[in-house]
Design an enzyme around this catalytic site. Sequence first.
Site, PDB file in Angstrom:
ATOM      1  N   GLY A  49       0.803  -1.209   0.000  1.00 22.44           N
ATOM      2  CA  GLY A  49       0.000   0.000   0.000  1.00 22.44           C
ATOM      3  C   GLY A  49       0.839   1.262   0.000  1.00 22.44           C
ATOM      4  CB  SER A  50       3.012   2.779  -1.391  1.00 23.69           C
ATOM      5  OG  SER A  50       2.977   1.737  -2.346  1.00 23.69           O
ATOM      6  NE  ARG A  51       0.243  11.001  -2.886  1.00 19.78           N
ATOM      7  CZ  ARG A  51      -0.763  11.821  -2.612  1.00 19.78           C
ATOM      8  NH1 ARG A  51      -1.739  11.416  -1.832  1.00 19.78           N
ATOM      9  NH2 ARG A  51      -0.804  13.035  -3.124  1.00 19.78           N
TER      10      ARG A  51
END
Length: 247
Positions: free
Chosen positions: A196-198
């Site tokens: 989960g990240s950006r």
Amino acid sequence: MHRIRKIKVHKVHKEGTGLLLSMFTVLFIVNLVLYYAVGNKFVFYSVLSVSTVLFLITLNFFRSPYRRFPYDSEGLVIAPADGTIVAIEEVDENQYFKDKRLQVSIFMSVFNVHANWFPVNGTVRHVSYQHGRFRTAYLPKSSTENERSTIVIRTDYGVDVLTRQIAGALARRIVTYAKEGEYYKVNDQMGFIKFGSRVDTFLPLDTEILVEMGWKVTGNQTPIARLGKITYTPKEAAPADVKPENK
């Protein structure tokens, strides 16, 4: 005559092989002990089911599809990651450029491919890592407060593009393959972010944005912007008649 449909086969990303092997070993031992030590079949099959689902979810997270951008990428900025467009705005980029830039942000859920690709062809001018918090990557503050890795690529015509890998609430490790002075293409993997990240991309103000808020994009496949017309050739840029060597 029936048409034979090709089945896409995904490899396991190298960042996940160690974890998956360890996880499989532990779950196998736990279930083996339960099978012989616990007489209650319901307990055994319940744990086995949960173990199988957990392992398959983790396996899916570390999938590594083979991708190649199918068109000429010159002048285009290609999505560096799979996910959803959560920000398109003019911002002050105070870490490297120290001026205004267009920011395009892609949020990756745990169900997206988490490999990252270079958004443009060019030479890496800067790589840095900053410690920080682990806020939800969907929030705007995550761009400046979360743990992150910053990569600046200079295209063949002298345009600098900054891409930032940002850890999320679940992510605890950012892997960056980019090295300063090395030349990369959009088909090269830039790194990997776990769980989960950006990924934010900062572009010149005259860049034409090709996506909209909420759009789903695919890393190494979806053009997200078109760089403005180049009116100069810096000293560092490659001559027009010379193609840079592939990495």
